[in-house]
Each structure stands twice: as C-alpha cells, then as structure tokens.
Design a protein around this motif. Sequence first.
Motif, PDB file in Angstrom:
ATOM      1  N   VAL A 143       0.843  -1.203   0.000  1.00  0.00           N
ATOM      2  CA  VAL A 143       0.000   0.000   0.000  1.00  0.00           C
ATOM      3  C   VAL A 143       0.878   1.253   0.000  1.00  0.00           C
ATOM      4  O   VAL A 143       0.676   2.179  -0.771  1.00  0.00           O
ATOM      5  N   ILE A 192       2.407   1.819  -3.420  1.00  0.00           N
ATOM      6  CA  ILE A 192       1.451   2.342  -4.379  1.00  0.00           C
ATOM      7  C   ILE A 192       1.192   3.828  -4.113  1.00  0.00           C
ATOM      8  O   ILE A 192       1.154   4.650  -5.005  1.00  0.00           O
ATOM      9  N   PHE A 193       1.052   4.168  -2.806  1.00  0.00           N
ATOM     10  CA  PHE A 193       0.818   5.568  -2.462  1.00  0.00           C
ATOM     11  C   PHE A 193       1.949   6.449  -2.953  1.00  0.00           C
ATOM     12  O   PHE A 193       1.734   7.546  -3.444  1.00  0.00           O
ATOM     13  N   PHE A 207       1.525   7.599  -6.386  1.00  0.00           N
ATOM     14  CA  PHE A 207       0.484   8.594  -6.684  1.00  0.00           C
ATOM     15  C   PHE A 207       0.710   9.936  -5.993  1.00  0.00           C
ATOM     16  O   PHE A 207       0.011  10.898  -6.258  1.00  0.00           O
TER      17      PHE A 207
END
Lengths: 228, 264
Positions: B11, B14-15, B18
């Motif tokens: 997680v 992925i953060f 972005f």
Amino acid sequence: MKRILTPVILGLFVFFASYFLLSEEPLKEAGVLSTSSQDEFMKETHAGEKETRDALENEPIQQNYTPAATVSPDKQEGIVPNRLEIPAIDVDAPVQSLGYTDEGGMAVPANLTDTGWFEPGTKPGNQGNSVIAGHVDGRSGPAVFFDLKELSEGDEIYLYDDEGTRLTFTVEKMASYPFQDSPIRELFGPSSGQRLNLITCTGSYNQEASTYSERLVVFTVLTEVEDV
Amino acid sequence: MKKLLSSLAAVVLIFGMFAPAVFADHHEEAMLRVVHASPDAPAVDVYLNDEAAVEGAEFKAATDYMKVPAGEHTVEIYAAGTKGEQDPVISTNVTVEAGKAYTAAAVDNLENLQLKALEDSMEASEDMAKIRVGHFIPEAPAVDVGPIDGDAVFSGAEFPMVTDYKELEAGTYDLEVRTTDGTQLIDLSGTALEAGNVYSAFAVGTADNPEVILLQDSSAMPSDMPETGFGGTNQTSNALLYAGILGLAAAGAGVFLTRRKSEA
C-alpha cells in the motif's frame, strides 16, 4: 484476526487506488489550453506591427520587445462595467464592482448568476489588466462561468456600462494555473495593452480546502469601442 | 502478521507512486525592464548573457518587464544589428534578486553612455498612489517636480539621479518639471495617478527638448485568486463514491475468499 484484516486492507487499497485514478490530478504547471501558444501570438502581433510600420514610416529597424506599461491620456477608454455578454457560450450577466476579501484576496459575487469586476484594479478599456471573475458552479449545479472553458481564440466578449458604451474584447488565449501558484502580477499587474482577463475555477474540487485546485484564465484584448 | 506487513508495504509503495510531485519552483526569478534614455544614441539591441533580449529599442522606448533568473547577468548594449561587427556600447554586470523588479536605464549622451540599475517598488498602499522621478536629461540643471504654482513634491533632482518613491493621494494632477529657480521645463497637466498604482516618471531628452516618460511599475492586485466554485459540478465526489463502491466490493470478495479457504 487475519481473516478480517486481509479483506479490510484489500478494500482500503482498492478504495485509495481507484480514488487516485478517478479523481483528476491537478496540473503541476500552467497548461495552455488554446491551440495558439503565446509565442505564436507574439510573433503574429509583431509581424503585424512591423507591416504597418513599414507601410507607414518605412521603418527598417526590427523590434522584438513588448513595450512597457506607460501612462498616456489618449488610451483611456475605461468604463465601469455593469453587464457582460458572451454570445459564444450564451452568457449575459450583471457585473458587480467588488474589491478585496478580508484576507486581501479578490472578492467574488455572493450569488451564482453575477460576475465581479476587481474594482481597485484597472477599468476595462483602460491600459492595463482588468479582471472579471465568476463562479463555475454552486453546491449543486452550474453557475455563470460554467461554460467558460468552451471559449476559444477569436470569440468575442461584450462589456456594457450605464452610459451606453459597449467594449468588445477578443479572446487571445486560455490557460489554467494552480490556485496557490498563479501568476497574479501577470493577470492583475500593469500592461501596455488594454486587456480583460476572465477568471473562474477549474481542475478538481478539494473538499478539505473548500476550493478548486486550479483557476482558468481567459486572456482577452480590447478590439472595439462603440456607443450602442 | 508477516502477510499483513507485506500488504501494508505494498500500500505504501502504491501511495508513493500517486503522491503529487513537489511543485517545480519557478519563483527564483526577477523582473527586469530596459529603458532607452540616451537622447543621441541610435536604436539598440540588448543582450542578456549573450542572448538577444531586446532588439530595435529606440530613444524613449521602455520594454515590459522580462522574467530573468535571479543572480548575476551580463548586460551588453549594441547599436541595433551590429553585434558581431562592432563592440558593445556598454557591457556591464547586473545582479538581480528573486521576486524583485528592476529597471535598467541607458542614460547620458552616447559618448558617456552608462547603464543605471534601479530597484522598482512592486506595491503601493491601498488608497494612495506612489511615484518617483528620474532626471535623465544630460547637461540640464537640477529640477523640481510639483504642481504648477504649487510646492515641489520632489526638489533638487540632479542628472542622473532617481528619487525615492513618494506616496500621493490618488487623483489628477497638473504637474510640471521646472528648474530649481522656477522655469518650467515640461508641462505635465492632467497626469492621472490612481490608487494602488506605482509610477516612475523619467525626464529624458535634451535641455532644449525635454520630455517625460511615465511608466507604470505596479498596480493594485489581490493576494489570492478568487474563490469561484463550490464543487457542485465537479466529479471528485463521484470519484469518492465509485472508489468507495469498488473498495467495499473488494473487501466483500476478500471476506468471501478467506471464508471459503478456512472452510476447505
């Protein structure tokens, strides 16, 4: 424990990943929206200027610079606007004369149907940058400048005052800028041209900050002064 | 537990992808404009660090502010079109600071030409106008500037001096430039000075033929862009909704799968 955590984490992950993908990322820098870039425009105007000069004065010296904002009494066609009309996007709206917010920002009309002229700045028609802002939307639907993004180079904007003067401004280019990082001086500061800039919101809405992430600016220049 | 940690790591990864990139810093710039105030000099080209910034500026021409990187710049002025054939008429270094505005004025007659660098004010107070005066007329005596038949606002300005800014009530003034003994040199009747604006009035030309260029240095402007929307038509709320539905669906699928696994 694991039985609950895994699905919850999976759910959260999918939620955040899809939220980031679905919501529009704000532009990092000013994006020019119209097809003609400013450079092209500059070239065009200078070519134009040169032609007239050649014809009139046989002036051989090539000039490439934009002149400074000077104060000259013969270039003052300024009006106190009370009505704004943009036929291309069916806008016909009252114009309020507004000043600063408590924080020193630009005040905007309290309703969704009016537009607001930044009165401490330049009068539309005078030399310099005059500015009119309008809402893009309210809490539940579109507002007066919702279709502003549909304008394109060459579209005309009419401004009226109480005394029957109509100023015609022509769209030169459109650009969007990050809210906190807009070139305020370029939009509001001195200019040698007689300019009008229309501002509204664009980009994605930030619930936390209660504001849109970007501002759309339509740059226009005075092309005609009439009595109607 | 190990699995939990690795999912968390994923997680975070992925953060990271972005996370919005840090805004490129384009505030390390200064503004510079150039004024040709040398009455007998030809039209000139101005080169900044060997690149043409201004071409064909004639006497009395003033350019708009140009953005230049903060730091030291080499300014060279050539008679128009002569770079490569002749030496520059001036070559000098100018240091500019980020976020400030400057005027570089070429002053005095051609044989004594010098470049005068001035820092320009970028804001006036809300209901006052701000103005300064420059004396760029070679061989002219010291001057006063003030209302016709009134007390001088600026007194005793000598070539090639530029006064400090002074705040004046906004309004239309019948100003004049006169010698310190009261002989009028330039009539500036009907000069409109607006609140929130900043001006520079440069007296240029020759003692026989004096003129004024009145430049605008700044104007009234807000500190922030207007708040022109409430988000009622923006898709962000939809994005939240869709993302929520997808997330719930994924969590549901996860529960279903883990349950089937443990039953098996």
